[in-house]
Write a protein that holds these residues in place. Structure first.
Motif, short mmCIF file in Angstrom:
data_model
loop_
_atom_site.label_atom_id
_atom_site.label_comp_id
_atom_site.label_asym_id
_atom_site.label_seq_id
_atom_site.Cartn_x
_atom_site.Cartn_y
_atom_site.Cartn_z
N GLN A 1 0.82 -1.09 0.24
CA GLN A 1 -0.06 0.16 -0.08
C GLN A 1 0.66 1.29 -0.11
N LYS A 2 0.30 2.27 -0.57
CA LYS A 2 0.94 3.59 -0.35
C LYS A 2 0.97 3.98 1.31
N PHE A 3 1.83 4.70 1.51
CA PHE A 3 2.00 4.97 3.11
C PHE A 3 0.71 5.77 3.49
N THR A 4 0.15 6.87 2.75
CA THR A 4 -0.76 7.45 3.22
C THR A 4 -2.04 6.57 3.39
N ASP A 5 -2.23 5.67 2.64
CA ASP A 5 -3.28 4.72 3.01
C ASP A 5 -2.97 3.92 4.21
N HIS B 1 6.98 11.58 1.50
CA HIS B 1 6.86 10.11 1.03
C HIS B 1 5.56 9.66 1.22
N ALA C 1 3.34 8.92 -1.33
CA ALA C 1 3.09 8.02 -2.44
C ALA C 1 4.45 6.95 -2.40
N TRP C 2 5.08 6.74 -1.48
CA TRP C 2 6.10 5.69 -1.40
C TRP C 2 5.10 4.30 -0.92
N ALA C 3 5.70 3.36 -1.43
CA ALA C 3 5.08 2.23 -0.99
C ALA C 3 5.61 1.20 0.01
N LEU D 1 9.71 1.74 3.62
CA LEU D 1 9.08 2.23 2.41
C LEU D 1 10.18 2.35 1.32
N PRO E 1 8.55 5.38 -5.51
CA PRO E 1 7.43 4.68 -6.54
C PRO E 1 8.49 4.36 -7.82
#
Length: 208
Positions: A51-55, A83, A85-87, A109, A112
């Motif tokens: 998942q993206k960090f925000t989620d 970060h 959008a980092w996964a 993380l 992208p």
């Protein structure tokens, strides 16, 4: 007969009074205490990898009160200030682990488009890469005597620039000596040739 009826009525009244009325002994206005609420069950750590960090952060904040700690999955790649959008590559605690409100959650993380390392904290570009092997340069070939006579001017003296004038191991003092040795005539570049023996400078020594 009237006395018998009165006795029956009195007996019935006594039976009613003997059965206590439900709640009759409670004072007016009293309420029944509520049963204690059951303690909430411990939450489980959700699966956040991919998942993206925000989620991932939003999902964790619903379960814990502490801030989510984010770090780069690579030891030699700094975590960007932005970060979002980092996964997520790795998570602590692992998915399915018990999670208390005070639990600390750490997410590793990657930027992208970058692949996840084999393990958290690995280096993206290892500094222990083997150095390029140094192949020794092949030895330079020994310079052979020039084959074209070099300088074309002058009579060559005894150490002129002509081929074979001093570089060749074959040396004749005169054409007579060369003829006696069966080496005459000698062309430029052949052993024994030197400008001093080539009187007409035609590239052939001792030809006359």
């Amino acid at each position: 007969m009237a006395a018998l009826v009165g006795a029956v009525v009195l007996l019935g009244s006594g039976c009613e009074d003997a059965a206590p009325k439900k709640g009759a002994d409670k004072p007016a206005g009293a309420t029944t205490p509520a049963a204690p609420a059951a303690s909430p069950s411990t939450a489980a750590m959700p699966t956040l990898v991919g998942q993206k960090f925000t989620d991932a952060e939003a999902a964790v904040k619903k379960l814990v009160s502490r801030a989510v700690e984010a770090r780069s999955a690579y030891s030699d790649v700094p975590l960007a200030a932005d970060h979002a959008a980092w996964a997520v590559c790795f998570q602590t605690p692992a998915a399915g682990s018990p999670l208390e409100p005070s639990s600390a959650v750490e997410l590793s993380l990657v930027a992208p488009g970058k692949p996840c390392p084999d393990k958290a904290g690995a280096a993206l570009a290892p500094s222990t890469a083997p150095a390029a092997s140094r192949t020794p340069a092949p030895p330079k070939p020994k310079t052979s005597p020039p084959t074209d006579g070099g300088s074309t001017g002058g009579d060559g003296g005894g150490s002129g620039g002509g081929s074979g004038s001093g570089a060749s191991s074959v040396y004749f003092k005169s054409c007579a000596e060369a003829k006696a040795a069966g080496a005459a005539p000698m062309r430029r570049g052949q052993p024994g040739y030197r400008d001093a023996l080539d009187r007409d400078k035609d590239g052939i020594a001792c030809d006359k």
